[in-house]
Design a protein around this motif. Structure first.
Motif, PDB file in Angstrom:
ATOM      1  N   SER A 145     -18.196 -64.003  34.641  1.00 40.09           N
ATOM      2  CA  SER A 145     -17.411 -63.668  35.867  1.00 40.09           C
ATOM      3  C   SER A 145     -17.187 -62.272  36.032  1.00 40.09           C
ATOM      4  CB  SER A 145     -16.139 -64.658  35.939  1.00 40.09           C
ATOM      5  OG  SER A 145     -16.753 -66.084  36.570  1.00 40.09           O
ATOM      6  N   GLY A 146     -16.244 -61.965  36.566  1.00 36.17           N
ATOM      7  CA  GLY A 146     -15.921 -60.756  37.045  1.00 36.17           C
ATOM      8  C   GLY A 146     -17.407 -59.617  37.770  1.00 36.17           C
ATOM      9  N   GLU A 147     -17.292 -58.416  36.952  1.00 38.90           N
ATOM     10  CA  GLU A 147     -18.266 -57.115  37.301  1.00 38.90           C
ATOM     11  C   GLU A 147     -18.131 -56.224  36.081  1.00 38.90           C
ATOM     12  OE1 GLU A 147     -17.376 -52.913  39.274  1.00 38.90           O
ATOM     13  OE2 GLU A 147     -16.852 -54.060  40.988  1.00 38.90           O
ATOM     14  N   LEU A 148     -19.708 -56.301  35.548  1.00 38.70           N
ATOM     15  CA  LEU A 148     -20.280 -55.425  34.882  1.00 38.70           C
ATOM     16  C   LEU A 148     -20.899 -54.462  35.238  1.00 38.70           C
ATOM     17  CD1 LEU A 148     -21.460 -58.920  32.245  1.00 38.70           C
ATOM     18  CD2 LEU A 148     -19.175 -56.954  32.313  1.00 38.70           C
ATOM     19  N   ALA A 149     -21.147 -54.077  34.819  1.00 38.12           N
ATOM     20  CA  ALA A 149     -21.919 -51.994  34.931  1.00 38.12           C
ATOM     21  C   ALA A 149     -23.468 -52.160  33.942  1.00 38.12           C
ATOM     22  CB  ALA A 149     -21.007 -51.044  34.139  1.00 38.12           C
ATOM     23  N   LEU A 150     -24.024 -52.295  34.694  1.00 39.08           N
ATOM     24  CA  LEU A 150     -25.816 -52.244  33.965  1.00 39.08           C
ATOM     25  C   LEU A 150     -26.807 -51.464  34.689  1.00 39.08           C
ATOM     26  CD1 LEU A 150     -27.443 -54.228  32.640  1.00 39.08           C
ATOM     27  CD2 LEU A 150     -28.218 -54.975  34.656  1.00 39.08           C
ATOM     28  N   PRO A 151     -26.570 -50.088  33.619  1.00 37.96           N
ATOM     29  CA  PRO A 151     -27.308 -48.934  34.224  1.00 37.96           C
ATOM     30  C   PRO A 151     -28.935 -49.232  34.711  1.00 37.96           C
ATOM     31  CG  PRO A 151     -26.127 -48.418  31.860  1.00 37.96           C
ATOM     32  CD  PRO A 151     -25.210 -49.897  32.479  1.00 37.96           C
ATOM     33  N   GLY A 152     -29.377 -48.521  35.577  1.00 37.17           N
ATOM     34  CA  GLY A 152     -31.005 -48.314  35.862  1.00 37.17           C
ATOM     35  C   GLY A 152     -30.776 -49.416  36.782  1.00 37.17           C
ATOM     36  N   LEU A 153     -30.115 -49.809  36.963  1.00 38.71           N
ATOM     37  CA  LEU A 153     -30.147 -50.608  38.761  1.00 38.71           C
ATOM     38  C   LEU A 153     -29.522 -49.712  40.482  1.00 38.71           C
ATOM     39  CD1 LEU A 153     -27.524 -53.653  38.539  1.00 38.71           C
ATOM     40  CD2 LEU A 153     -29.833 -54.190  38.284  1.00 38.71           C
ATOM     41  N   GLU A 154     -30.455 -50.060  40.818  1.00 43.90           N
ATOM     42  CA  GLU A 154     -30.191 -49.139  41.688  1.00 43.90           C
ATOM     43  C   GLU A 154     -28.904 -49.319  43.125  1.00 43.90           C
ATOM     44  OE1 GLU A 154     -34.947 -48.858  41.951  1.00 43.90           O
ATOM     45  OE2 GLU A 154     -34.553 -50.408  42.879  1.00 43.90           O
ATOM     46  N   SER A 155     -28.753 -50.810  42.924  1.00 40.43           N
ATOM     47  CA  SER A 155     -28.171 -51.584  43.745  1.00 40.43           C
ATOM     48  C   SER A 155     -27.089 -52.695  42.839  1.00 40.43           C
ATOM     49  CB  SER A 155     -27.808 -51.670  44.851  1.00 40.43           C
ATOM     50  OG  SER A 155     -29.225 -52.519  45.031  1.00 40.43           O
ATOM     51  N   ALA A 156     -25.868 -53.007  43.610  1.00 41.58           N
ATOM     52  CA  ALA A 156     -25.174 -54.048  43.171  1.00 41.58           C
ATOM     53  C   ALA A 156     -25.983 -55.672  42.821  1.00 41.58           C
ATOM     54  CB  ALA A 156     -23.777 -54.638  43.838  1.00 41.58           C
ATOM     55  N   VAL A 157     -25.468 -55.954  42.004  1.00 44.31           N
ATOM     56  CA  VAL A 157     -26.363 -57.831  41.903  1.00 44.31           C
ATOM     57  C   VAL A 157     -25.337 -58.970  42.040  1.00 44.31           C
ATOM     58  CG1 VAL A 157     -28.050 -58.531  40.610  1.00 44.31           C
ATOM     59  CG2 VAL A 157     -28.949 -56.096  41.126  1.00 44.31           C
ATOM     60  N   THR A 158     -25.878 -59.530  42.187  1.00 46.16           N
ATOM     61  CA  THR A 158     -25.131 -61.065  42.132  1.00 46.16           C
ATOM     62  C   THR A 158     -25.433 -61.930  41.603  1.00 46.16           C
ATOM     63  OG1 THR A 158     -23.729 -60.634  44.481  1.00 46.16           O
ATOM     64  CG2 THR A 158     -23.264 -62.900  43.420  1.00 46.16           C
ATOM     65  N   VAL A 159     -24.735 -61.970  40.061  1.00 47.96           N
ATOM     66  CA  VAL A 159     -25.501 -63.332  40.054  1.00 47.96           C
ATOM     67  C   VAL A 159     -24.545 -64.735  39.498  1.00 47.96           C
ATOM     68  CG1 VAL A 159     -25.776 -64.608  37.777  1.00 47.96           C
ATOM     69  CG2 VAL A 159     -26.802 -61.985  37.996  1.00 47.96           C
ATOM     70  N   LEU A 160     -25.052 -65.515  39.986  1.00 49.45           N
ATOM     71  CA  LEU A 160     -23.562 -66.665  40.739  1.00 49.45           C
ATOM     72  C   LEU A 160     -24.387 -68.347  40.057  1.00 49.45           C
ATOM     73  CD1 LEU A 160     -24.087 -66.880  44.935  1.00 49.45           C
ATOM     74  CD2 LEU A 160     -22.406 -66.211  43.079  1.00 49.45           C
ATOM     75  N   ARG A 161     -23.377 -68.554  38.988  1.00 52.63           N
ATOM     76  CA  ARG A 161     -23.296 -69.942  37.927  1.00 52.63           C
ATOM     77  C   ARG A 161     -23.261 -70.760  38.430  1.00 52.63           C
ATOM     78  NH1 ARG A 161     -24.424 -65.283  34.213  1.00 52.63           N
ATOM     79  NH2 ARG A 161     -25.527 -65.692  32.935  1.00 52.63           N
ATOM     80  N   ASP A 162     -23.867 -72.508  38.276  1.00 56.56           N
ATOM     81  CA  ASP A 162     -22.975 -73.649  38.408  1.00 56.56           C
ATOM     82  C   ASP A 162     -22.392 -74.384  36.742  1.00 56.56           C
ATOM     83  OD1 ASP A 162     -24.929 -74.902  37.061  1.00 56.56           O
ATOM     84  OD2 ASP A 162     -25.926 -75.568  38.296  1.00 56.56           O
ATOM     85  N   ASP A 163     -21.887 -75.143  37.087  1.00 53.02           N
ATOM     86  CA  ASP A 163     -21.229 -75.975  35.750  1.00 53.02           C
ATOM     87  C   ASP A 163     -22.318 -75.849  34.535  1.00 53.02           C
ATOM     88  OD1 ASP A 163     -19.053 -76.476  37.162  1.00 53.02           O
ATOM     89  OD2 ASP A 163     -18.867 -77.991  37.661  1.00 53.02           O
ATOM     90  N   HIS A 164     -23.422 -76.019  35.431  1.00 56.94           N
ATOM     91  CA  HIS A 164     -24.365 -76.409  33.938  1.00 56.94           C
ATOM     92  C   HIS A 164     -25.103 -74.745  33.438  1.00 56.94           C
ATOM     93  CE1 HIS A 164     -24.468 -80.808  33.847  1.00 56.94           C
ATOM     94  NE2 HIS A 164     -23.983 -80.873  35.287  1.00 56.94           N
ATOM     95  N   GLY A 165     -24.768 -73.685  34.089  1.00 55.27           N
ATOM     96  CA  GLY A 165     -25.162 -72.812  33.814  1.00 55.27           C
ATOM     97  C   GLY A 165     -26.222 -72.214  34.103  1.00 55.27           C
TER      98      GLY A 165
END
Length: 903
Positions: free
Chosen positions: A43-63
């Motif tokens: 959750s939250g925000e992490l820097a990932l050097p090398g990305l071209e733009s922002a990416v969203t990662v959604l997880r449910d109760d089971h990961g």
């Protein structure tokens, strides 16, 4: 096959008991912090050097993670980052296995295993394979590796995973290397090995002939597929692209014949043959082969007696290989089926799949969704399903247009060639050719490096060289002593021994040729229709699979892809003489002539490792099919359900859990006719009213399986060193012998004659179950015997209780058994524990993608004690599934965590 887990850490762990005690003390003080420090941020925000733009990662109760990105670079970079967050130890362990580098982690005991793997050269082939791939595929692999390495930049040692903390206590630590595309590709070779062919059957037949059995006796133990009793996947008269005469037809018209077969001799070599002797009756009511047909059956090539030890050595070497997905054996397979909308409540297809793989912790699979925020030609992915950690893309699943599933076709793509060694060369057609060689260095934790020389003929690597170097562990630990004993530290003794004196054994295997399977995976992920799907399948070289297909327009289909050799002389059932070029492979079956069906008239396609083709198909794929009990039961259940009304997704899930024991239907009446008394007699009474289900509460199922376990060694007591497998082949052979009480196979040392053998097996079973479960047969339960402990691949069988407690989970019980639709396989020669499992279960509803369901064995996390480490295990055991949602709206509704990755 015994695996790495049976060898890992015994010497190291016992030799460092003090370290374990110290670790336990530290864990008592800092355990929660130590365990949780490697858990991923979700959750939250992490820097990932090398990305071209922002990416969203959604997880449910089971990961379960769903990744949303604007570009393919960001999509696969984020997938690599996400896989590493949850499963990096598994990824790192796998790449050490596939590269033959486990001794770097676990010490000298693994040197012989590494030598075997280095000889095959999986990593060597993977590095070549990268250069053959489409530039887009290379970009996806590069982006994935970049994401893994971005995660590694901030994680090392126990911060990466608890296993690294333990490894540090045992051998001083391990330096994690950057991830590369070849690391990803090499895992495909491991899967190809586990699902790759009939190497075990080929070597077993050779061993049995060498032990004195006649070819006729061996053929009785490996009978032909029972086409009249168990339906094959396809009928030749409905195939797209191939006719019974070997010609090709129109891709959309199953009936049109095309070009003529090459010539009569080629047809003779290609065609499957009935292996029964002239005049032998077919116990299933099929046709009796005539003398000419039987005469066409190739005999086993005559090999020099001196070559037999080399062949046997290859088997023993293979048995030391890591059980990469848990145990291997005849129960590895899968179920899949697809039904058209003509038979469903919704009017659109339903597709079901449950691959059967070795049980392991964590599970083989990782659930994920990969979504381009806008579908374009530049970013064409909206795919969800089951992935392999370490490999970008989705292996099995669905996208916005189609769904697909895999089962193992298991064609014969492995052949052993006995080579006659002459100095630094080998003989072919009375001429000496030079052996190709390469040098390999095996690094060893706690020992010296070991140098080996890998030798290859034009057939492939000399596997017997690796077996001849089985004493390499001694070289690593005490080089001087080993050299005094006569072992050559430079080449592991391989040059002198040739894997058996004058002879060595080479492996020809389609997976040792660089191929384009990775291209196929990404093409499957973005396929929109049947044409796209077949184009993708045409690039899928190894392991050859049964692919089932359904789309949102109501079409269904089946395609067998893969490289399948056409042989010269011989049929691949026995090792061949390498010095005779007539036995070499001549070509591969053209893709357009591999089995393919589109919208069959029946509206049903079932694949469960049974014969992929009928007896009229003009090529030999293999003679070592599964014998079809699961497949026929699925057909029968579908017929029953269709008779009651249209099929639903719930019907598909219910059939996946079917526990009916079809083979027992043949055996049980004979058990009831045998004379037993006492506890065995009371147990026998359980069978009189048994409905043949193998539910955990069934006392009859417990007694039947115990009887089966004791029957096999009593009946087949003359097969040493080979044992009769307890799965479909053993079931089919025993079923035939029960109808022939005068067969010589019933003559035994401990019991003589059919009824006496059956009575002895029941008596032994009752004695064993009395000891294990008590003296009242009514209280026996199959579930008390048939349990699964999800065992960690590298530390799970250490023999140290606290270490196993850290990583293993279970036991849980399950219904089912070998060659049952709910295929919870077990090895009757070892016990009743579950060794192979439906590694996942999936049902896709093409009418409502979000109404699909899925589950896999353990959980998405590879971190011990994480909530998602084993949260799916009890659900799997109870036959439950989870919602398989794929639309962004449904994914967001189910999400409990949202992580934003920024450039």
């Amino acid at each position: 096959m015994s695996g790495l887990r049976k060898h890992v850490l015994f010497r190291v762990l016992w030799g460092t008991l003090a370290a374990i005690v110290a670790l336990a003390l530290v864990g008592a003080l800092l355990g929660v912090w130590t365990v949780r420090r490697s858990f991923p941020e979700t959750s939250g925000e992490l820097a990932l050097p090398g990305l071209e733009s922002a990416v969203t990662v959604l997880r449910d109760d089971h990961g379960v993670a769903h990744v949303y990105a604007d570009t393919t670079h960001d999509l696969f970079m984020a997938q690599g980052f996400t896989h590493a967050q949850d499963r990096f130890w598994e990824m790192d362990f796998r790449r050490h296995v596939t590269a033959g580098r486990t001794a770097e982690l676990f010490g000298p005991d693994q040197v012989a295993t590494d030598a075997y793997l280095r000889t095959m050269g999986w990593r060597h082939v993977a590095e070549q394979e990268y250069e053959l791939l489409d530039p887009d595929t290379q970009d996806y692999l590069d982006s994935y590796a970049q994401g893994v390495n971005a995660w590694l930049d901030g994680h090392d040692g126990a911060e990466a995973s608890l296993e690294y903390g333990l490894l540090s206590a045992l051998n001083g630590g391990h330096t994690i290397e950057p991830w590369t595309p070849a690391d990803s590709l090499a895992w495909l070779k491991a899967m190809a090995w586990d699902l790759g062919g009939n190497l075990q059957q080929e070597t077993e037949r050779a061993q049995l002939v060498a032990a004195g059995l006649s070819e006729e006796q061996v053929d009785e133990l490996y009978p032909a597929y029972p086409f009249d009793e168990h339906e094959p996947i396809t009928d030749t008269d409905e195939l797209n692209g191939v006719a019974a005469d070997g010609g090709t037809g129109d891709a959309e018209d199953a009936g049109d014949a095309g070009a003529e077969a090459e010539d009569a001799r080629a047809d003779e070599r290609r065609a499957p043959r009935d292996r029964r002797s002239p005049g032998e009756p077919d116990t299933d009511g099929g046709p009796v082969p005539d003398a000419d047909a039987a005469a066409d059956t190739p005999s086993a090539p005559e090999l020099p007696e001196a070559a037999v030890p080399a062949v046997t050595g290859v088997v023993e070497g293979a048995e030391r290989l890591p059980a990469l997905l848990g145990p291997t054996g005849p129960d590895l397979g899968s179920n899949s089926w697809v039904v058209s909308g003509d038979h469903t409540e919704s009017g659109l297809p339903l597709l079901a799949n449950d691959p059967h793989l070795g049980a392991s912790m964590p599970s083989t699979w990782y659930q994920i969704g990969l979504h381009c925020t806008e579908l374009t030609d530049a970013c064409p992915f909206d795919v969800s399903g089951f992935s392999f950690s370490g490999l970008p893309g989705v292996i099995i699943g669905q996208n916005e247009s189609i769904a697909w599933g895999f089962t193992n076709l298991n064609p014969d793509v492995m052949d052993l060639y006995v080579e006659r060694i002459d100095g630094d060369g080998y003989v072919v057609d009375d001429e000496v050719r030079p052996l190709e060689t390469r040098e390999e260095t095996i690094a060893v934790a706690g020992g010296d490096d070991v140098e080996i020389t890998v030798r290859s003929s034009h057939h492939g690597p000399l596997l017997s060289d690796a077996e001849a170097g089985a004493d390499l562990a001694g070289i690593a630990e005490e080089p001087a002593v080993a050299e005094e004993d006569g072992a050559d530290a430079e080449d592991g003794g391989s040059s002198e021994d040739g894997g058996g004196g004058e002879y060595a054994v080479a492996l020809s295997w389609t997976a040792l040729e660089p191929g384009t399977t990775a291209d196929s995976i990404f093409m499957l992920n973005r396929a929109r229709d049947w044409s796209d799907f077949r184009t993708a399948a045409s690039l899928f070289g190894v392991p050859a699979q049964n692919l089932v297909y359904a789309d949102h327009e109501g079409n269904i289909g089946y395609q067998a892809p893969g490289l399948v050799p056409v042989r010269g002389e011989g049929d691949g059932r026995y090792p061949a003489p390498g010095w005779d070029p007539a036995y070499d492979w001549e070509e591969y079956i053209p893709f357009d002539e591999l089995p393919s069906v589109y919208n069959p008239e029946s509206g049903v396609i079932v694949t469960a490792n049974q014969s992929g083709v009928d007896a009229d198909y003009p090529y030999r794929l293999t003679d070592d099919w599964d014998y079809g009990y699961r497949a026929q039961r699925i057909h029968d259940r579908l017929d029953e359900r269709r008779a009651d009304g249209p099929l639903t997704a719930d019907d598909m899930s219910d059939i996946q859990l079917d526990s009916f024991h079809a083979s027992a239907e043949v055996v049980t009446p004979h058990l009831l006719d045998a004379e037993v008394d006492g506890t065995a007699g009371r147990a026998q009474d359980l069978l009189r009213d048994w409905d043949l289900s193998t539910d955990p509460d069934s006392a009859a199922a417990a007694f039947y399986h115990a009887t089966w376990r004791h029957l096999l060694p009593l009946l087949f007591d003359e097969l040493d060193p080979v044992v009769m497998n307890g799965s479909s082949r053993g079931m089919y052979v025993v079923g035939g012998l029960l109808a022939d009480p005068d067969s010589a196979w019933w003559d035994g040392e401990e019991a003589d004659g059919r009824d006496a053998v059956l009575a002895a097996a029941m008596t032994a079973a009752a004695d064993e179950l009395t000891e294990l479960l008590g003296d009242d047969p009514a209280d026996w339960r199959w579930g008390d015997l048939h349990t699964l402990t999800a065992t960690h691949e590298s530390f799970g069988t250490s023999g140290i209780g606290p270490v196993e407690w850290l990583f293993n989970r279970g036991p849980v019980e399950s219904s089912g058994g070998s060659s049952i639709v709910n295929a919870t396989g077990w090895d009757p020669h070892e016990g009743y524990g579950i060794t192979a499992v439906p590694s996942m279960r999936m049902v896709v509803d093409l009418a409502d993608r979000d109404a699909s369901t899925w589950i896999h064995l353990t959980g998405n996390s590879g971190h011990a004690f994480h909530p998602n480490y084993d949260d799916q295990l009890p659900l799997w055991s109870e036959g439950e599934t989870l919602p398989f949602v794929v639309s962004e709206e449904a994914v967001r509704d189910a999400a409990t965590d949202e992580l934003t990755l920024t450039p």
